[in-house]
Scaffold this motif. Structure first.
Motif, PDB file in Angstrom:
ATOM      1  N   GLU A  76       0.891  -1.128  -0.025  1.00 29.82           N
ATOM      2  CA  GLU A  76       0.140   0.078   0.106  1.00 29.82           C
ATOM      3  C   GLU A  76       0.906   1.362   0.091  1.00 29.82           C
ATOM      4  N   HIS A  77       1.787   1.263   0.738  1.00 33.57           N
ATOM      5  CA  HIS A  77       2.851   2.404   0.780  1.00 33.57           C
ATOM      6  C   HIS A  77       4.094   2.289  -0.271  1.00 33.57           C
ATOM      7  N   ASN A  78       3.917   1.552  -1.137  1.00 31.70           N
ATOM      8  CA  ASN A  78       5.051   1.325  -2.309  1.00 31.70           C
ATOM      9  C   ASN A  78       6.392   1.312  -1.667  1.00 31.70           C
ATOM     10  N   PHE A  79       6.587   0.466  -0.734  1.00 29.38           N
ATOM     11  CA  PHE A  79       7.953  -0.123  -0.170  1.00 29.38           C
ATOM     12  C   PHE A  79       8.770  -0.433  -1.133  1.00 29.38           C
ATOM     13  N   PRO A  80      10.059   0.112  -1.472  1.00 27.96           N
ATOM     14  CA  PRO A  80      10.640  -0.259  -2.863  1.00 27.96           C
ATOM     15  C   PRO A  80      11.103  -1.733  -2.873  1.00 27.96           C
ATOM     16  N   GLU A  81      10.655  -2.144  -4.041  1.00 25.25           N
ATOM     17  CA  GLU A  81      10.427  -3.619  -4.434  1.00 25.25           C
ATOM     18  C   GLU A  81      11.926  -4.317  -4.387  1.00 25.25           C
ATOM     19  N   ASP A  82      12.917  -3.460  -4.778  1.00 25.62           N
ATOM     20  CA  ASP A  82      14.322  -3.988  -4.799  1.00 25.62           C
ATOM     21  C   ASP A  82      14.840  -4.182  -3.672  1.00 25.62           C
ATOM     22  N   ILE A  83      14.300  -3.897  -2.555  1.00 31.92           N
ATOM     23  CA  ILE A  83      14.767  -4.052  -1.092  1.00 31.92           C
ATOM     24  C   ILE A  83      14.227  -5.361  -0.599  1.00 31.92           C
ATOM     25  N   GLU A  84      15.138  -6.473  -0.267  1.00 34.01           N
ATOM     26  CA  GLU A  84      14.306  -7.631   0.189  1.00 34.01           C
ATOM     27  C   GLU A  84      13.802  -7.425   1.446  1.00 34.01           C
ATOM     28  N   THR A  85      12.599  -7.812   1.706  1.00 38.12           N
ATOM     29  CA  THR A  85      11.835  -7.665   2.851  1.00 38.12           C
ATOM     30  C   THR A  85      11.419  -9.241   3.619  1.00 38.12           C
ATOM     31  N   GLU A  86      11.125  -8.942   4.744  1.00 35.32           N
ATOM     32  CA  GLU A  86      10.793 -10.357   5.357  1.00 35.32           C
ATOM     33  C   GLU A  86      10.078 -10.011   6.575  1.00 35.32           C
ATOM     34  N   VAL A  87       8.724 -10.543   6.799  1.00 38.20           N
ATOM     35  CA  VAL A  87       8.029 -10.235   7.970  1.00 38.20           C
ATOM     36  C   VAL A  87       7.642 -11.152   8.843  1.00 38.20           C
ATOM     37  N   PHE A  88       7.912 -11.048  10.117  1.00 38.09           N
ATOM     38  CA  PHE A  88       7.597 -12.091  10.967  1.00 38.09           C
ATOM     39  C   PHE A  88       6.962 -11.650  12.189  1.00 38.09           C
ATOM     40  N   VAL A  89       6.089 -12.697  12.969  1.00 35.22           N
ATOM     41  CA  VAL A  89       5.418 -12.041  14.163  1.00 35.22           C
ATOM     42  C   VAL A  89       5.705 -13.242  15.263  1.00 35.22           C
ATOM     43  N   ASP A  90       5.982 -12.730  16.349  1.00 36.33           N
ATOM     44  CA  ASP A  90       6.199 -13.281  17.560  1.00 36.33           C
ATOM     45  C   ASP A  90       5.341 -13.121  18.891  1.00 36.33           C
ATOM     46  N   GLU A  91       5.075 -14.010  19.671  1.00 40.43           N
ATOM     47  CA  GLU A  91       4.389 -13.858  20.785  1.00 40.43           C
ATOM     48  C   GLU A  91       5.383 -14.371  22.018  1.00 40.43           C
ATOM     49  N   GLY A  92       5.299 -13.460  22.796  1.00 43.50           N
ATOM     50  CA  GLY A  92       5.893 -13.759  24.348  1.00 43.50           C
ATOM     51  C   GLY A  92       5.488 -12.896  25.462  1.00 43.50           C
ATOM     52  N   SER A  93       5.805 -13.521  26.637  1.00 42.52           N
ATOM     53  CA  SER A  93       5.465 -12.814  27.893  1.00 42.52           C
ATOM     54  C   SER A  93       6.356 -11.540  27.961  1.00 42.52           C
ATOM     55  N   HIS A  94       7.489 -11.395  27.267  1.00 43.73           N
ATOM     56  CA  HIS A  94       8.419 -10.360  27.386  1.00 43.73           C
ATOM     57  C   HIS A  94       8.862  -9.694  26.139  1.00 43.73           C
ATOM     58  N   PRO A  95       8.249  -8.959  25.608  1.00 45.06           N
ATOM     59  CA  PRO A  95       8.259  -8.507  24.231  1.00 45.06           C
ATOM     60  C   PRO A  95       9.553  -8.174  23.992  1.00 45.06           C
ATOM     61  N   LEU A  96      10.202  -7.382  24.980  1.00 47.40           N
ATOM     62  CA  LEU A  96      11.429  -6.714  24.703  1.00 47.40           C
ATOM     63  C   LEU A  96      12.531  -7.699  24.653  1.00 47.40           C
ATOM     64  N   ASP A  97      12.593  -8.533  25.419  1.00 50.72           N
ATOM     65  CA  ASP A  97      13.545  -9.795  25.188  1.00 50.72           C
ATOM     66  C   ASP A  97      13.363 -10.504  23.746  1.00 50.72           C
ATOM     67  N   SER A  98      12.206 -10.725  23.796  1.00 52.60           N
ATOM     68  CA  SER A  98      11.752 -11.380  22.165  1.00 52.60           C
ATOM     69  C   SER A  98      12.309 -10.530  21.212  1.00 52.60           C
ATOM     70  N   PHE A  99      12.146  -9.146  21.203  1.00 50.45           N
ATOM     71  CA  PHE A  99      12.560  -8.357  20.135  1.00 50.45           C
ATOM     72  C   PHE A  99      14.029  -8.254  19.783  1.00 50.45           C
ATOM     73  N   LEU A 100      14.689  -7.897  21.090  1.00 47.97           N
ATOM     74  CA  LEU A 100      15.946  -8.012  21.094  1.00 47.97           C
ATOM     75  C   LEU A 100      16.644  -9.294  20.728  1.00 47.97           C
ATOM     76  N   ARG A 101      16.048 -10.508  20.930  1.00 44.53           N
ATOM     77  CA  ARG A 101      16.670 -11.541  20.359  1.00 44.53           C
ATOM     78  C   ARG A 101      16.523 -11.897  18.903  1.00 44.53           C
ATOM     79  N   TRP A 102      15.351 -11.403  18.139  1.00 44.85           N
ATOM     80  CA  TRP A 102      15.089 -11.513  16.838  1.00 44.85           C
ATOM     81  C   TRP A 102      16.416 -10.526  16.404  1.00 44.85           C
ATOM     82  N   ALA A 103      16.831  -9.398  16.785  1.00 49.01           N
ATOM     83  CA  ALA A 103      17.749  -8.713  16.297  1.00 49.01           C
ATOM     84  C   ALA A 103      19.020  -9.315  16.292  1.00 49.01           C
ATOM     85  N   LYS A 104      19.377 -10.178  17.512  1.00 48.86           N
ATOM     86  CA  LYS A 104      20.657 -10.655  17.623  1.00 48.86           C
ATOM     87  C   LYS A 104      20.415 -12.007  16.302  1.00 48.86           C
ATOM     88  N   ILE A 105      19.357 -12.817  16.330  1.00 47.54           N
ATOM     89  CA  ILE A 105      19.326 -13.840  15.258  1.00 47.54           C
ATOM     90  C   ILE A 105      19.556 -13.270  13.774  1.00 47.54           C
TER      91      ILE A 105
END
Length: 304
Positions: A76-105
């Motif tokens: 909808e917002h015309n994000f550049p198609e030549d940039i590789e994108t990946e969308v993922f969703v996670d559920e956890g009791s501690h969102p900050l820890d989960s988010f930072l783990r994904w940054a590390k992974i």
């Protein structure tokens, strides 16, 4: 010039997502981003009623439904198609820890988060990410217009680690053709009265000393002609002082970094930076961290 190869954008399924996606689309090529992860982490992935009302055909499992919503927003917002994108969703009791783990992974170089001014939300996750992320963090404000900065304020203390941050500041402002404004907060020591000098006299002494320190510091960089703005910290919240000064000079962005070269310090921010993050909901802020210096300590945190 490529500053960051892989970025991760934190989304929360509010209007802020639209703002973040549109602003990231503008900055993505300048920052040298080749791959961009769009991430939603929540304690409970149950889709809010207002979203179900807008997407009545959602029948897939919750995480897949949310991924579909985010993917549709990118289109909808015309994000550049030549940039590789990946969308993922996670559920956890501690969102900050989960988010930072994904940054590390995902081994990202930059995390992009939104800061709300009038939209609902308290910003706790963004504050936590800014303080503890194992990489650089860009905080994007809700109401700022979508444009490249023309005046960048950098808080500096002339420490050895600051050379790395200052070098990055020069690179990014030169690339943008922007003005770089160094700022240093100085203090009058509590024991000044024993010297026989007044508070005002000793303040001038400390100010001149800081100016000399900056001359030595900046002589090692590409723009030794720059002067540093000196701001007396007279006991007020230093975050407020920096933000007030940035507003006064009409800065478009604030740049700061972590507090030291050691692995334990490189990931964490000093108290002044933390206070600035807490009060600044108006100006974009880039927190620069050298990723290689932070990963070892970040690993240790998760082993505690």
């Amino acid at each position: 010039m490529k500053f960051f190869s892989k970025a991760m954008v934190g989304l929360d399924l509010t209007e802020m997502d639209d703002i973040l996606i549109k602003k990231t689309a503008v900055f993505v090529k300048f920052l040298g981003i080749n791959k961009c992860y769009f991430v939603h982490v929540a304690k409970n992935l149950e889709i809010p009623r207002e979203i179900l009302d807008n997407y009545p055909d959602l029948l897939a499992p919750t995480d897949e439904s949310i991924e579909a919503i985010i993917t549709n927003k990118l289109k909808e917002h015309n994000f550049p198609e030549d940039i590789e994108t990946e969308v993922f969703v996670d559920e956890g009791s501690h969102p900050l820890d989960s988010f930072l783990r994904w940054a590390k992974i995902k081994d990202v170089d930059l995390i992009i988060m939104g800061r709300k001014e009038s939209l609902p939300g308290h910003g706790v996750l963004a504050d936590g990410v800014a303080k503890k992320a194992p990489c650089s963090v860009l905080l994007v404000q809700e109401k700022r217009p979508i444009k490249f900065p023309k005046k960048v304020l950098i808080a500096t203390d002339f420490s050895s680690h600051n050379h790395l941050i200052y070098e990055f500041a020069e690179q990014i402002t030169d690339k943008l053709g922007a003005e770089l404004v160094p700022l240093h907060l100085y203090e009058v020591p509590h024991g000044y009265s024993k010297t026989g000098k007044t508070y005002e006299e000793f303040s001038e002494i400390m100010k001149e000393n800081a100016k000399n320190d900056f001359k030595k510091f900046v002589s090692k960089h590409h723009h030794p002609e720059l002067a540093c703005e000196m701001l007396l910290n007279d006991g007020k919240n230093p975050g407020n002082l920096i933000l007030e000064f940035a507003t006064k000079i009409e800065a478009d962005m604030i740049l700061l970094g972590s507090r030291g070269r050691t692995t334990s310090a490189a990931i964490l921010l000093g108290s002044t930076a933390e206070k600035l993050i807490h009060v600044n909901k108006y100006l974009p802020m880039l927190i620069f961290k050298k990723k290689g210096e932070t990963m070892g300590f970040f690993d240790a945190l998760f082993k505690l």
